[in-house]
Write a protein that holds these residues in place. Structure first.
Motif, PDB file in Angstrom:
ATOM      1  N   PHE A  86      26.539  29.994 -14.084  1.00 57.21           N
ATOM      2  CA  PHE A  86      25.363  30.856 -13.934  1.00 57.21           C
ATOM      3  C   PHE A  86      24.197  30.091 -13.322  1.00 57.21           C
ATOM      4  O   PHE A  86      23.492  30.597 -12.443  1.00 57.21           O
ATOM      5  CB  PHE A  86      24.961  31.406 -15.302  1.00 57.21           C
ATOM      6  N   LEU A  87      23.997  28.870 -13.786  1.00 60.20           N
ATOM      7  CA  LEU A  87      22.872  28.074 -13.299  1.00 60.20           C
ATOM      8  C   LEU A  87      22.951  27.820 -11.809  1.00 60.20           C
ATOM      9  O   LEU A  87      21.943  27.753 -11.113  1.00 60.20           O
ATOM     10  CB  LEU A  87      22.819  26.733 -14.034  1.00 60.20           C
ATOM     11  N   MET A  88      24.178  27.690 -11.308  1.00 59.35           N
ATOM     12  CA  MET A  88      24.335  27.317  -9.912  1.00 59.35           C
ATOM     13  C   MET A  88      24.758  28.461  -9.007  1.00 59.35           C
ATOM     14  O   MET A  88      25.113  28.237  -7.853  1.00 59.35           O
ATOM     15  CB  MET A  88      25.357  26.183  -9.814  1.00 59.35           C
ATOM     16  N   GLU A  89      24.672  29.660  -9.523  1.00 56.39           N
ATOM     17  CA  GLU A  89      25.086  30.821  -8.754  1.00 56.39           C
ATOM     18  C   GLU A  89      24.320  30.902  -7.438  1.00 56.39           C
ATOM     19  O   GLU A  89      23.108  30.724  -7.404  1.00 56.39           O
ATOM     20  CB  GLU A  89      24.824  32.089  -9.573  1.00 56.39           C
ATOM     21  N   ASP A  90      25.026  31.164  -6.386  1.00 56.34           N
ATOM     22  CA  ASP A  90      24.437  31.375  -5.070  1.00 56.34           C
ATOM     23  C   ASP A  90      23.784  30.137  -4.488  1.00 56.34           C
ATOM     24  O   ASP A  90      22.982  30.237  -3.561  1.00 56.34           O
ATOM     25  CB  ASP A  90      23.388  32.506  -5.110  1.00 56.34           C
ATOM     26  N   CYS A  91      24.145  28.969  -5.039  1.00 57.79           N
ATOM     27  CA  CYS A  91      23.529  27.765  -4.496  1.00 57.79           C
ATOM     28  C   CYS A  91      24.030  27.511  -3.088  1.00 57.79           C
ATOM     29  O   CYS A  91      23.448  26.736  -2.351  1.00 57.79           O
ATOM     30  CB  CYS A  91      23.826  26.547  -5.362  1.00 57.79           C
ATOM     31  N   ALA A  93      23.785  29.188  -0.481  1.00 49.43           N
ATOM     32  CA  ALA A  93      22.865  29.600   0.563  1.00 49.43           C
ATOM     33  C   ALA A  93      22.168  28.421   1.237  1.00 49.43           C
ATOM     34  O   ALA A  93      21.911  28.451   2.434  1.00 49.43           O
ATOM     35  CB  ALA A  93      21.825  30.558   0.005  1.00 49.43           C
ATOM     36  N   GLY A  94      21.880  27.404   0.448  1.00 50.33           N
ATOM     37  CA  GLY A  94      21.103  26.329   1.028  1.00 50.33           C
ATOM     38  C   GLY A  94      21.770  24.969   1.082  1.00 50.33           C
ATOM     39  O   GLY A  94      21.388  24.136   1.884  1.00 50.33           O
ATOM     40  N   ASN A  95      22.754  24.745   0.216  1.00 51.91           N
ATOM     41  CA  ASN A  95      23.228  23.373   0.092  1.00 51.91           C
ATOM     42  C   ASN A  95      24.731  23.296  -0.134  1.00 51.91           C
ATOM     43  O   ASN A  95      25.215  23.432  -1.248  1.00 51.91           O
ATOM     44  CB  ASN A  95      22.489  22.711  -1.067  1.00 51.91           C
ATOM     45  N   ILE A  98      26.485  20.435  -2.657  1.00 49.91           N
ATOM     46  CA  ILE A  98      26.586  20.597  -4.106  1.00 49.91           C
ATOM     47  C   ILE A  98      27.391  21.831  -4.457  1.00 49.91           C
ATOM     48  O   ILE A  98      27.975  21.932  -5.525  1.00 49.91           O
ATOM     49  CB  ILE A  98      25.201  20.669  -4.763  1.00 49.91           C
ATOM     50  N   PRO A 101      31.712  21.292  -5.181  1.00 50.41           N
ATOM     51  CA  PRO A 101      32.228  20.911  -6.507  1.00 50.41           C
ATOM     52  C   PRO A 101      31.936  21.952  -7.572  1.00 50.41           C
ATOM     53  O   PRO A 101      32.727  22.128  -8.500  1.00 50.41           O
ATOM     54  CB  PRO A 101      31.501  19.595  -6.806  1.00 50.41           C
ATOM     55  N   LEU A 102      30.818  22.650  -7.443  1.00 47.28           N
ATOM     56  CA  LEU A 102      30.481  23.643  -8.453  1.00 47.28           C
ATOM     57  C   LEU A 102      31.390  24.848  -8.369  1.00 47.28           C
ATOM     58  O   LEU A 102      31.682  25.499  -9.365  1.00 47.28           O
ATOM     59  CB  LEU A 102      29.022  24.070  -8.303  1.00 47.28           C
TER      60      LEU A 102
ATOM     61  N   VAL B  26      16.991  27.781  -6.278  1.00 48.13           N
ATOM     62  CA  VAL B  26      18.346  27.325  -5.962  1.00 48.13           C
ATOM     63  C   VAL B  26      18.898  28.144  -4.801  1.00 48.13           C
ATOM     64  O   VAL B  26      19.484  27.611  -3.864  1.00 48.13           O
ATOM     65  CB  VAL B  26      19.275  27.451  -7.191  1.00 48.13           C
ATOM     66  N   ARG B  27      18.630  29.447  -4.870  1.00 50.80           N
ATOM     67  CA  ARG B  27      19.116  30.329  -3.805  1.00 50.80           C
ATOM     68  C   ARG B  27      18.345  30.110  -2.502  1.00 50.80           C
ATOM     69  O   ARG B  27      18.897  30.259  -1.416  1.00 50.80           O
ATOM     70  CB  ARG B  27      19.004  31.798  -4.243  1.00 50.80           C
ATOM     71  N   GLY B  29      17.258  27.380  -1.348  1.00 46.58           N
ATOM     72  CA  GLY B  29      17.709  26.186  -0.644  1.00 46.58           C
ATOM     73  C   GLY B  29      16.620  25.141  -0.481  1.00 46.58           C
ATOM     74  O   GLY B  29      15.527  25.279  -1.008  1.00 46.58           O
ATOM     75  N   PRO B  30      16.941  24.102   0.287  1.00 50.44           N
ATOM     76  CA  PRO B  30      16.070  22.927   0.424  1.00 50.44           C
ATOM     77  C   PRO B  30      14.701  23.240   1.017  1.00 50.44           C
ATOM     78  O   PRO B  30      13.763  22.482   0.823  1.00 50.44           O
ATOM     79  CB  PRO B  30      16.852  22.009   1.369  1.00 50.44           C
ATOM     80  N   VAL B 104      34.589  16.178 -10.982  1.00 53.47           N
ATOM     81  CA  VAL B 104      34.214  16.292  -9.577  1.00 53.47           C
ATOM     82  C   VAL B 104      32.694  16.273  -9.434  1.00 53.47           C
ATOM     83  O   VAL B 104      32.132  15.602  -8.570  1.00 53.47           O
ATOM     84  CB  VAL B 104      34.783  17.595  -8.969  1.00 53.47           C
TER      85      VAL B 104
END
Lengths: 117, 117
Positions: A86-91, A93-95, A98, A101-102, B26-27, B29-30, B104
């Motif tokens: 949940f914390l990393m959902e949709d990450c 889009a930008g990166n 990371i 592995p998630l 997070v969504r 991005g950087p 990982v």
DNA sequence: CGCACATTTCGAATAGCGACGAACTATGGA
DNA sequence: TCCATAGTTCGTCGCTATTCGAAATGTGCG
């Protein structure tokens, strides 16, 4: 996982004593530990410990079962995985570095969701 | 990561508003988002938002930079990864099925640490 | 300089968390 | 049944977190 239960789980972990208990249970594995042993290990009063174990249970991060006079507590790995996901959902889009592995944790590849990485 | 900073980070996330902000970043991005846009998106008063952004910054989960009249906030992926790693440290001992994917993230295999999985 | 915009800082009121002592419940054995 | 052990529940008190309005800071433009 919904925002509300994520906040509940994070609140449960956002406490030095409870975080210690949780990590202890993570290390203990599926067999878990009786409340008494946790109390002895952490040096916390039984009633305070019970209160904190209750909070962890309510968050779903910990489960309990009775075994004779003892109550055994175990970490719930699945709930933990859901929280991390949940914390990393949709990450994505930008990166991408990371995200990869998630995605493994989430048990799904990014490609499957039509994202660029 | 030490227990203290893990608790700080978890406390920062254990709040509906801040969790929403973090996931938004997070969504995003950087490149991040200016405080004003976060306020508009979430519908929170600017001073309340500023306070919460401050808490997230202090936890290390978010970084900020000034750009003209705006202040841009971004999620700090590295700190996030450290937190996830910390939470699952030593999970090997009991559960190989969850250990593998988490290793990982940590950027190291369990085998490298001499554990059974 | 003077003004408008973007954001932060300050101070006060409110609510919720956390820890403890004391009392209670549950289990197993003599 | 009586007792000891293992945990939990309850009530109270102090502390911290959260929020908001009001005022201050910092930045760019004319």
């Amino acid at each position: 996982m919904e925002t509300t239960s994520a906040v509940t789980a994070l609140s449960a972990l956002a406490h030095e004593g409870r975080l210690g208990i949780f990590r202890l249970l993570v290390r203990a594995g599926p067999e878990g530990l009786p409340a008494g042993e946790i109390a002895r290990t952490t040096g916390v009063l039984p009633n305070t410990l019970s209160s904190n174990l209750n909070i962890l249970s309510a968050s779903g991060l910990v489960a309990s079962r009775r075994e004779g006079r003892s109550i055994i507590y175990t970490a719930t790995y699945e709930q933990m995985r859901d929280l991390l996901t949940f914390l990393m959902e949709d990450c994505c889009a930008g990166n991408a570095t990371i995200c990869a592995p998630l995605a493994v944790i989430a048990g799904q590849s990014c490609a499957a969701e039509g994202r660029s990485c």
